[in-house]
Every structure is written in structure tokens, then in C-alpha cells.
Design an enzyme around this catalytic site. Structure first.
Site, PDB file in Angstrom:
ATOM      1  N   LEU A   9     -27.896 -53.260  10.807  1.00  0.00           N
ATOM      2  CA  LEU A   9     -28.958 -53.860   9.839  1.00  0.00           C
ATOM      3  C   LEU A   9     -28.720 -54.801   8.927  1.00  0.00           C
ATOM      4  CD1 LEU A   9     -30.288 -50.303   8.313  1.00  0.00           C
ATOM      5  CD2 LEU A   9     -30.506 -51.047  10.764  1.00  0.00           C
ATOM      6  N   GLY A  12     -32.111 -57.440   5.162  1.00  0.00           N
ATOM      7  CA  GLY A  12     -32.142 -57.480   3.402  1.00  0.00           C
ATOM      8  C   GLY A  12     -32.016 -58.829   3.097  1.00  0.00           C
ATOM      9  N   ARG A  16     -29.352 -60.475  -5.041  1.00  0.00           N
ATOM     10  CA  ARG A  16     -28.355 -60.712  -6.117  1.00  0.00           C
ATOM     11  C   ARG A  16     -27.148 -61.593  -5.783  1.00  0.00           C
ATOM     12  NH1 ARG A  16     -27.188 -54.523  -6.747  1.00  0.00           N
ATOM     13  NH2 ARG A  16     -28.040 -54.536  -4.786  1.00  0.00           N
ATOM     14  N   LYS A  23     -27.240 -63.719   2.640  1.00  0.00           N
ATOM     15  CA  LYS A  23     -26.009 -62.712   2.172  1.00  0.00           C
ATOM     16  C   LYS A  23     -24.685 -62.546   3.421  1.00  0.00           C
ATOM     17  CE  LYS A  23     -26.028 -58.533   1.096  1.00  0.00           C
ATOM     18  NZ  LYS A  23     -26.482 -57.347   0.078  1.00  0.00           N
ATOM     19  N   GLY A  80     -37.550 -51.044   4.230  1.00  0.00           N
ATOM     20  CA  GLY A  80     -36.737 -49.931   4.330  1.00  0.00           C
ATOM     21  C   GLY A  80     -35.840 -49.702   5.223  1.00  0.00           C
ATOM     22  N   GLU A 157     -31.452 -40.367  -3.042  1.00  0.00           N
ATOM     23  CA  GLU A 157     -31.162 -41.735  -3.458  1.00  0.00           C
ATOM     24  C   GLU A 157     -30.961 -41.563  -5.083  1.00  0.00           C
ATOM     25  OE1 GLU A 157     -30.678 -44.592  -1.439  1.00  0.00           O
ATOM     26  OE2 GLU A 157     -30.355 -43.006  -0.443  1.00  0.00           O
ATOM     27  N   ASN A 172     -23.395 -41.159   0.162  1.00  0.00           N
ATOM     28  CA  ASN A 172     -23.761 -41.657   1.567  1.00  0.00           C
ATOM     29  C   ASN A 172     -23.429 -43.075   1.709  1.00  0.00           C
ATOM     30  OD1 ASN A 172     -25.149 -42.254   3.902  1.00  0.00           O
ATOM     31  ND2 ASN A 172     -26.970 -42.767   3.029  1.00  0.00           N
ATOM     32  N   ASN A 393      -7.275 -99.859  11.572  1.00  0.00           N
ATOM     33  CA  ASN A 393      -7.860 -99.099  12.631  1.00  0.00           C
ATOM     34  C   ASN A 393      -9.314 -99.734  12.530  1.00  0.00           C
ATOM     35  OD1 ASN A 393      -8.210 -97.570  10.440  1.00  0.00           O
ATOM     36  ND2 ASN A 393      -8.387 -95.675  11.832  1.00  0.00           N
TER      37      ASN A 393
HETATM   38  C1  UD1 Z   1     -28.386 -47.251   0.911  1.00  0.00           C
HETATM   39  C2  UD1 Z   1     -28.761 -45.618   1.184  1.00  0.00           C
HETATM   40  C3  UD1 Z   1     -27.959 -45.022   0.451  1.00  0.00           C
HETATM   41  C4  UD1 Z   1     -26.574 -45.612   0.469  1.00  0.00           C
HETATM   42  C5  UD1 Z   1     -26.255 -47.023   0.466  1.00  0.00           C
HETATM   43  C6  UD1 Z   1     -25.001 -47.341   0.763  1.00  0.00           C
HETATM   44  C7  UD1 Z   1     -31.182 -45.737   1.962  1.00  0.00           C
HETATM   45  C8  UD1 Z   1     -32.655 -45.226   1.548  1.00  0.00           C
HETATM   46  N1  UD1 Z   1     -30.096 -45.435   0.981  1.00  0.00           N
HETATM   47  O1  UD1 Z   1     -29.031 -47.609  -0.040  1.00  0.00           O
HETATM   48  O2  UD1 Z   1     -28.191 -43.704   0.457  1.00  0.00           O
HETATM   49  O3  UD1 Z   1     -25.801 -44.895  -0.225  1.00  0.00           O
HETATM   50  O4  UD1 Z   1     -27.227 -47.409   1.600  1.00  0.00           O
HETATM   51  O5  UD1 Z   1     -24.673 -48.600   0.599  1.00  0.00           O
HETATM   52  O6  UD1 Z   1     -30.913 -45.950   3.185  1.00  0.00           O
HETATM   53  N2  UD1 Z   1     -31.877 -53.413   5.046  1.00  0.00           N
HETATM   54  C9  UD1 Z   1     -32.884 -53.918   5.878  1.00  0.00           C
HETATM   55  N3  UD1 Z   1     -33.725 -53.820   6.091  1.00  0.00           N
HETATM   56  C10 UD1 Z   1     -34.681 -53.069   4.944  1.00  0.00           C
HETATM   57  C11 UD1 Z   1     -33.778 -52.572   3.999  1.00  0.00           C
HETATM   58  C12 UD1 Z   1     -32.495 -52.791   4.000  1.00  0.00           C
HETATM   59  O7  UD1 Z   1     -32.209 -54.386   7.142  1.00  0.00           O
HETATM   60  O8  UD1 Z   1     -35.807 -52.797   4.733  1.00  0.00           O
HETATM   61  C13 UD1 Z   1     -30.536 -53.277   5.227  1.00  0.00           C
HETATM   62  C14 UD1 Z   1     -29.958 -54.305   4.043  1.00  0.00           C
HETATM   63  O9  UD1 Z   1     -29.769 -55.724   4.599  1.00  0.00           O
HETATM   64  C15 UD1 Z   1     -28.587 -53.673   3.788  1.00  0.00           C
HETATM   65  C16 UD1 Z   1     -28.794 -52.225   4.425  1.00  0.00           C
HETATM   66  O10 UD1 Z   1     -29.887 -52.442   5.126  1.00  0.00           O
HETATM   67  O11 UD1 Z   1     -27.639 -54.195   4.759  1.00  0.00           O
HETATM   68  C17 UD1 Z   1     -28.836 -51.307   3.085  1.00  0.00           C
HETATM   69  O12 UD1 Z   1     -29.857 -51.736   2.451  1.00  0.00           O
HETATM   70  P1  UD1 Z   1     -29.909 -51.727   0.976  1.00  0.00           P
HETATM   71  O13 UD1 Z   1     -31.279 -51.859   0.282  1.00  0.00           O
HETATM   72  O14 UD1 Z   1     -28.537 -52.208   0.253  1.00  0.00           O
HETATM   73  O15 UD1 Z   1     -29.737 -50.035   0.805  1.00  0.00           O
HETATM   74  P2  UD1 Z   1     -29.158 -49.219  -0.826  1.00  0.00           P
HETATM   75  O16 UD1 Z   1     -30.095 -49.259  -1.522  1.00  0.00           O
HETATM   76  O17 UD1 Z   1     -27.769 -49.736  -1.176  1.00  0.00           O
HETATM   77 CA    CA Z   2     -26.440 -51.968  -0.704  1.00  0.00          CA
END
Ligand code: UD1
Ligand code: CA
Length: 474
Positions: A9, A12, A16, A23, A80, A157, A172, A393
Site C-alpha cells: 500500500l 497515502g 506530515r 513520501k 482507507g 483503532e 497492529n 580542455n
Molecule cells: C494503520 C492501521 C492500524 C495500524 C497502523 C500501523 C487501519 C485502519 N489501521 O493505521 O491499525 O496500527 O496502520 O502503522 O488500517 N494507504 C493507502 N490508501 C488509503 C489509506 C492508506 O494506500 O486509502 C496506505 C498509506 O500510504 C500507508 C498505509 O496504507 O502506507 C497505512 O496508512 P495510514 O493512514 O498510515 O494508516 P494508520 O492510520 O497508520
Molecule cells: Ca501510518
């Protein structure tokens, strides 16, 4: 591993980071975050690898152009983590086996950990297996909620958790193995059933776990003793922290393999650099890119080597910069030499202080010991380049070549105006400007004739003294 499909994945935004760069393209030890993850995945020999891209998709794809086997799916808008995984449906539907879900911003993850996760999953014939860890400070992570028998019930969460759930220290990681098919149907059928009834209004991949448990499908966990390798990069502070961890890992393994680091705290070695045993690396040294260093070398304080290849027993004295160049066995460089791209320094050659080379070959045993610029030059063996020698040169429009054959002696402070060839064994007198080829074995002197005016200075002083006496101010 057969029938293992990796989905990473990476859609995102990484808000930040406050960056124009996506990123996952930020660098850690000379490699992008996504490249770290892919390098780890390479070791698993998966059947397929799918990257879910969204923000900065074109930049990410361009940066990964050297990996033709990667498949991409686009997630837009980003609704998500559950929605992100769902985008892989067109690529993975009909396939069998296991999906390993990874995040592109978790660069320290080890292949052995993932192997353990997959093996546990397969051994237990699980529908889902979650990688977890116990943290002293679990803030911000999803928590693992277990029932009285200790079985995982669901993941909640931080934002959606009750006060009691926030006390749970098992988190998690966001890394899972998921069966592509189970007794309840296909993975993607389950994903289509996810809802958005949570504080962020997103499709949470984590909700799959509760769904599976309600349907009595097997969910396993693998809990790590240390969460270090699970850490993700959210901002530039994380990036620096993780870089430090990675650097310590690299430096320790270098020392274990027989390399002396005088000051590991200030030694910066990129992922993918190779250093031979008995090499000594001084304080503040940076070894970057695809640099390879032989055995028994000395790299003194403050040097930077980028994509440099050094043979055995090379000595690089303090504060040299070597970029995209090769140095032969037993050569000595510096202090303060600047070796620019496409240079080749022969075995036992010597390049001294304030010498700059660019696209130049310096043959075996040849010396340029002080203050020289050698650009676009091919210099043979046993040549002596005097202090202050400059290859001219560039004519303002074009670069031209200088050829200096074996055993030539170039006197100090000479300019070699290219294109020009100095034949084998020839001498160039000090202070010469050489604009025409010099035949082998000859002496070339290209400077104004020296004129002597006897007693000129003595007489001038005497005349001044006489004037002063006349003015009375002696
Ligand atoms: C997620 C988990 C959480 C876990 C944490 C670990 C969920 C709902 N929560 O939270 O339980 O403890 O990771 O770091 O899954 N991404 C996408 N598309 C989206 C959303 C996210 O590709 O629509 C990708 C982001 O680029 C990233 C990863 O998924 O690489 C995690 O997304 P992020 O929003 O950071 O999840 P957390 O809120 O940290
Ligand atoms: Ca994260």
C-alpha cells in the site's frame, strides 16, 4: 515462495512530510523507502508484487522503472486501507494462495519476519494472520483485542478505542497474510462488505479481522518481541530516527565482517555498499550509492565516496571526494583530492592534495601530487604531472582531449591546451603553455625567453635613495 502475492500500500499522501516528493520516494541510507520494502520482498521470491499507488503515482512509477515485474493499481480517491487493498482485485482475482499486505513506508522490515508470518499462516491454514508487537507506548496504533481465551477478536483503532482498549499494549503492525480463498468465499468478496462506520469514515482493512472471527474463520497472530522493524515513517523525525537505526545495523554488520570503523557514530554507509575486510574507515566518512571498497584500504576522516570502486590496499587521505570513478590497487589519494565522474586511477598511482580529475585516466604508477586540474585526459603509465598542471580542455564551446603517453614528465605550472598529445617519454619544461603536439622523446618548452638586465635592481635602489636624500626625509 509459490502462490505468494505481495500487495504494497503506497497511495497515502504523507501530508506530515511537508514535501513535494511523495513520501515513499524519500531516501533512507541512499535508497527510497519503497525500494527498501521491495528489496526485502525480493528475498521472498513471490509469485507477484502489486503496488497500490495514488498520490504522486507517476513519480513513484517513474522511480521504479527499473523493476519491470511490478504491477500497479491506482487508488483514487483514497478511502482507507481496506479500499486500498480492494484495488488489487482485478490483478489477483482467480489466483490462489496467500496475499501478504505491506506498507511502503515501513522500511526496516526483515525478510525473515515475513517468512515467519507466511509460514505460521500456512502451518495453521489460517484465513488471516496479523503481525503484532507489544509496545511500551502503543499510542496511535490499532490495538489487538483478545477474548478471554486469548484469541484475537478484532482490531480497534486508537481514535475508535475505549479508555480500556487504549490500555492494550499489543499493537497492529498493519502487516497481514490473507488467504485469497477460504470456506466463506474469496478475499475480495469479504473486502466488498467492509463498511465505513468509524470515526474517520474510511474502509478499514482492520475490520476484516472482526468479520472473519464472526464467521468463525481462522485468524492467527505473530507477535514480535521488538517493534523496531515495524516502525513506519510519518514525518522527517521518523525518517532520521529510522535512518539511525538502519545505520547502526549496517555498521555493526560491517564490523562483524572485519571492517574497522574508527567512529561508528559518524560513519554513514548506504544500503548496498560493499567493504572488504581489514579496511579502516575514519570518522565522518560517507560511502554512498554502489560504492565497492577492497580489502586492506584506509579511508581517512571526512571523505565522501559515491558510486566509487576501489581495489585492495588503496589509501584515501582526509577529505577526498570520489564520484563514479575507479581506483586501482595500492593507489594513494589526497588529502583533499576531488575525483569527478568517469575517472580511472591506475594501480599504485598517486593523486595528491588539491588535485581534481574529471573523465581522466591516470595510468599505473603515475603521479599528480599537487594542485592540478586534469580533465578529459588519457594519461599513461609512469607519468609525472608537476604541481599546478592544468589541462585546458574547454574552449568555451566544446571539450577537447589531452593524451599524455607513458613515461612523460610534465614540469610544474604547465598548461596543456587541448586537443593535444604529449608523446611517449617526452619532457615538458616547467611553466610551459603547450598548444601543439609534442613528439615522443623530445623536450618542449613553451614560455617567454628569460631576459637578464645586469645591476638593474641595484641601480634602481641607489637612485631612490639619492632622491630621498635630496628631499631631506631619509
Ligand atoms: C494503520 C492501521 C492500524 C495500524 C497502523 C500501523 C487501519 C485502519 N489501521 O493505521 O491499525 O496500527 O496502520 O502503522 O488500517 N494507504 C493507502 N490508501 C488509503 C489509506 C492508506 O494506500 O486509502 C496506505 C498509506 O500510504 C500507508 C498505509 O496504507 O502506507 C497505512 O496508512 P495510514 O493512514 O498510515 O494508516 P494508520 O492510520 O497508520
Ligand atoms: Ca501510518
Amino acid at each position: 515462495m509459490t502462490d505468494l502475492h505481495v500487495v504494497i500500500l503506497a497511495a497515502g499522501k504523507g501530508t506530515r512530510m511537508k514535501s513535494a516528493l511523495p513520501k515513499v520516494l524519500h531516501q533512507l541510507a541512499g535508497r527510497s523507502l519503497i525500494e527498501h520494502v521491495l528489496t526485502t520482498v525480493d528475498q521472498l521470491r513471490a509469485s507477484s508484487t502489486v503496488l497500490v499507488v495514488g498520490h504522486g503515482a507517476d513519480d513513484v512509477k517513474a522511480a521504479l522503472g527499473h523493476r519491470p515485474n511490478l504491477q500497479y493499481v491506482t487508488q483514487s480517491p483514497q478511502l482507507g486501507t481496506g479500499h486500498a487493498l480492494l484495488q488489487a482485485e482485478p490483478v489477483l482475482q482467480g489466483k490462489k494462495g496467500v496475499v501478504l499486505v505491506l506498507y511502503a513506508d515501513v522500511p526496516l522490515l526483515q525478510a525473515g519476519t515475513l517468512q515467519r508470518l507466511v509460514e505460521t499462516h500456512r502451518g495453521a491454514k489460517a484465513t488471516a494472520t496479523v503481525l503484532t508487537a507489544e509496545l511500551a507506548d502503543p499510542y496511535g496504533y490499532g490495538r489487538i483485542v483478545r477474548n478471554t481465551k486469548g484469541q484475537i477478536e478484532r482490531i480497534v483503532e486508537e481514535r475508535d478505542a475505549s479508555a480500556a482498549q487504549r490500555e492494550i499494549r499489543e499493537i497492529n503492525s498493519g502487516i497481514y497474510t490473507l488467504a485469497l480463498r477460504d470456506s466463506g468465499g474469496a478475499l475480495f468478496d469479504h473486502l466488498h462488505q467492509l463498511a465505513t462506520d468509524n470515526s474517520q469514515g474510511e474502509y478499514y482493512l482492520t475490520d476484516l479481522i472482526a468479520m472473519y472471527r464472526q464467521q468463525n474463520l481462522g485468524v492467527e497472530t505473530v507477535c514480535l518481541d521488538s517493534a523496531e522493524e515495524l516502525r513506519g515513517v510519518n514525518n522527517r523525525i521518523d525518517l532520521a530516527d529510522l535512518s539511525l537505526t538502519f545505520r547502526q545495523r549496517t555498521n555493526r554488520s560491517l564490523m562483524v565482517s572485519g571492517v574497522t570503523l574508527v567512529d561508528p557514530a559518524t560513519t554513514y554507509v548506504d544500503a548496498g555498499v560493499k567493504v572488504g575486510a581489514d579496511t579502516v574507515i575514519g570518522p565522518g566518512v560517507q560511502l554512498q550509492g554502489k560504492t565497492v571498497i577492497g580489502t586492506g584500504c584506509q579511508i581517512h576522516a571526512g571523505c565522501r565516496l559515491t558510486d566509487a570502486v576501489l581495489g585492495n590496499s588503496v589509501v584515501v587521505l582526509d577529505r577526498c571526494v570520489i564520484v563514479e570513478s575507479t581506483v586501482g590497487e595500492g593507489a594513494t589519494l589526497g588529502p583533499m583530492a576531488h575525483i569527478r565522474p568517469a575517472s580511472v586511477i591506475g594501480p599504485a598511482a598517486r593523486v595528491g592534495n588539491f588535485v581534481e580529475l574529471k573523465k581522466t585516466t591516470l595510468g599505473r604508477g603515475s603521479k599528480a601530487n599537487h594542485l592540478a586540474y586534469l580533465g578529459d585526459a588519457t594519461i599513461g603509465e609512469g607519468v609525472n604531472i608537476g604541481a599546478g598542471t592544468i589541462t585546458c580542455n574547454y574552449d568555451g564551446q566544446k571539450k577537447h582531449k589531452t593524451v599524455i603517453e607513458d613515461d612523460v614528465f610534465i614540469g610544474s605550472d604547465s598548461q596543456l591546451i587541448a586537443p593535444v598529445t604529449i608523446g611517449k617519454g617526452a619532457y615538458v619544461g616547467a611553466g610551459s603553455s603547450i598548444a601543439a603536439d609534442v613528439p615522443a622523446g623530445s623536450l618542449a618548452i613553451g614560455r617567454g625567453q628569460q631576459v637578464i638586465k645586469p645591476d638593474w635592481a641595484t641601480k634602481r635602489r641607489a637612485a631612490r635613495a639619492a632622491e630621498n636624500v635630496a628631499k631631506g626625509d631619509r
